[in-house]
Write an enzyme that holds these catalytic residues in place. Structure first.
Site, PDB file in Angstrom:
ATOM      1  N   CYS A  12       0.839  -1.207   0.000  1.00 65.19           N
ATOM      2  CA  CYS A  12       0.000   0.000   0.000  1.00 65.19           C
ATOM      3  C   CYS A  12       0.873   1.256   0.000  1.00 65.19           C
ATOM      4  O   CYS A  12       1.560   1.542   0.984  1.00 65.19           O
ATOM      5  CB  CYS A  12      -0.904  -0.049   1.229  1.00 65.19           C
ATOM      6  SG  CYS A  12      -1.785   1.474   1.586  1.00 65.19           S
ATOM      7  N   CYS A  15       0.127   3.738   2.756  1.00 74.08           N
ATOM      8  CA  CYS A  15       0.603   3.180   4.034  1.00 74.08           C
ATOM      9  C   CYS A  15       2.097   3.445   4.201  1.00 74.08           C
ATOM     10  O   CYS A  15       2.550   3.809   5.294  1.00 74.08           O
ATOM     11  CB  CYS A  15       0.353   1.677   4.099  1.00 74.08           C
ATOM     12  SG  CYS A  15      -1.391   1.202   4.017  1.00 74.08           S
TER      13      CYS A  15
END
Length: 86
Positions: A12, A15
């Site tokens: 991600c 993230c």
């Protein structure tokens, strides 16, 4: 002690962008425990808390969820967001 959980995954991009902000926020708020949970490595935890998107921050106090926020935030905003619920 309140716990702030960051649900994330290695694949991600947002993230990965939030990871250093989360670390910096942990240094700014030593009275809060900061924990990272890899959604891929711990799918049952993600399922238990109903995580639908990542990154998601989950604030827990006394074993109860008291706040939730999805998306990338800078460190100061993470701390301010957390403190408004404590």
């Amino acid at each position: 002690m309140p716990v702030l959980i960051d649900f994330w995954a290695a694949w991600c991009g947002p993230c990965r962008a939030m990871a250093p902000q989360f670390e910096q926020a942990a240094q700014m708020a030593p009275d809060i425990r900061f924990v990272k949970v890899d959604s891929d490595a711990a799918p049952l935890a993600s399922q238990r808390y109903g995580i639908r998107s990542i990154p998601t921050l989950l604030l827990v106090k006394g074993g109860q969820e008291i706040a939730r926020q999805s998306g990338v935030m800078p460190a100061a905003q993470i701390v301010a967001w957390t403190r408004q619920y404590l």
